[in-house]
Design an enzyme around this catalytic site. Structure first.
Site, PDB file in Angstrom:
ATOM      1  N   GLU A  14      -4.766  -4.753  -4.056  1.00 45.64           N
ATOM      2  CA  GLU A  14      -5.230  -5.396  -2.789  1.00 45.64           C
ATOM      3  C   GLU A  14      -6.059  -3.584  -2.330  1.00 45.64           C
ATOM      4  O   GLU A  14      -5.398  -2.803  -1.817  1.00 45.64           O
ATOM      5  CB  GLU A  14      -4.358  -4.955  -2.014  1.00 45.64           C
ATOM      6  CG  GLU A  14      -4.746  -6.314  -0.831  1.00 45.64           C
ATOM      7  CD  GLU A  14      -3.955  -5.682   0.189  1.00 45.64           C
ATOM      8  OE1 GLU A  14      -5.459  -4.961   1.140  1.00 45.64           O
ATOM      9  OE2 GLU A  14      -2.985  -5.907   0.325  1.00 45.64           O
ATOM     10  N   CYS A  49      -7.540  -3.558   6.216  1.00 45.43           N
ATOM     11  CA  CYS A  49      -7.985  -3.915   4.505  1.00 45.43           C
ATOM     12  C   CYS A  49      -8.789  -5.988   5.037  1.00 45.43           C
ATOM     13  O   CYS A  49      -9.704  -5.404   4.341  1.00 45.43           O
ATOM     14  CB  CYS A  49      -7.229  -3.880   3.779  1.00 45.43           C
ATOM     15  SG  CYS A  49      -5.379  -5.629   3.578  1.00 45.43           S
TER      16      CYS A  49
END
Length: 283
Positions: A14, A49
């Site tokens: 990720e 993120c």
């Protein structure tokens, strides 16, 4: 990933990317602005993120959007955001210097329409909005991961998709604010990202029934809830058979008659199967 590869261990990556926000004009602007603020500055001051990285809106709507940001940011963080206890600091001096470099680029520094205050000693940068930054500027070439938010303008909101595609990246998240059903459908069908959210930001991260992960340069695989279990589980195939119904076709010798029948079976043609069987019988 390199360490895991030595042992053939499965991994989920990720990562991140430049997560875009498309803002249409037929919306509740106050609610949209607040939700973008929550996903950008409320989420560790942009150091996340899935943080909104840049906004795309129309030239006609950009001024209204900027004015709404100014109003709501002052409501949330006060007239001097560096004094606010609700605004996170920059994680370290290296990132402070990196963000300062993005802000100070000559063709970008003149585009600040709100914010820009900094305190290097305390590693603080205020929520900063840029309007019409060049697409070839440093701030548009890398993931910002901080409190800076550029706004790019287009003539028509539909042009936003071309702009996202031309960036060449596949972000971890992409966001759209609109009430237009056709625009929602086109957004879902054409934008490649780890996850999509319509009329909000970042909330998909908290829903365990949705897979969370990236695609392309924003990562691979997904997790959360049962998806985490599935990501690191081997799905072992098991097939049980009895001894009846043994097919002679699978065994040598592979005669022309057998091959003809196999081809007919694979094609699924009933007529072909009948012809093959008749040909076999007559042979």
């Amino acid at each position: 990933m390199a360490a895991a590869a030595k042992h053939l261990t499965p991994v989920v990556l990720e990562l991140g990317g430049k997560s875009p926000v498309i803002v249409d004009s037929n919306i509740n602007l106050k609610v949209a602005t607040r939700r973008i603020i929550a996903g950008k500055w409320g989420c560790n001051n942009g150091q996340a993120c899935i943080s909104p990285d840049y906004i795309i809106t129309t030239k006609d709507y950009a001024t209204k959007l900027v004015d709404s940001f100014k109003c709501e940011l002052e409501r949330f963080y006060g007239k001097d955001p560096l004094e606010s206890k609700d605004l996170s600091r920059i994680v370290n001096s290296n990132h402070f210097d990196r963000l300062s470099k993005l802000m100070d680029e000559e063709k970008v520094s003149s585009k600040i329409v709100h914010g820009g205050q900094r305190n290097e000693k305390n590693l603080q940068i205020a929520p900063t909005i840029f309007l019409d930054v060049p697409v070839n500027s440093l701030i548009m070439k890398e993931e910002i991961f901080g409190p800076l938010l550029p706004i790019i303008t287009v003539d028509k909101v539909e042009q936003s998709f071309d702009l996202i595609h031309s960036s060449g990246g596949k972000p971890l998240a992409a966001y759209l604010f609109t009430n237009n059903k056709k625009l929602k459908r086109k957004f879902v069908e054409t934008v490649s990202a780890g996850g999509l959210v319509v009329n909000d930001t970042a909330v998909h991260l908290a829903i365990h029934s949705l897979p969370f992960g990236g695609v392309g340069e924003s990562g691979m695989g997904s997790y959360h809830g049962k998806f985490s279990f599935d990501a690191f589980s081997h799905k072992k195939a098991v097939l049980y058979r009895g001894f009846a119904g043994d097919a002679f076709l699978r065994y040598p010798p592979y005669t022309p008659g057998k091959l003809t029948l196999l081809q007919a079976l694979l094609s699924g043609s009933i007529v072909g199967i009948i012809r093959a069987l008749l040909g076999w019988f007559w042979a």
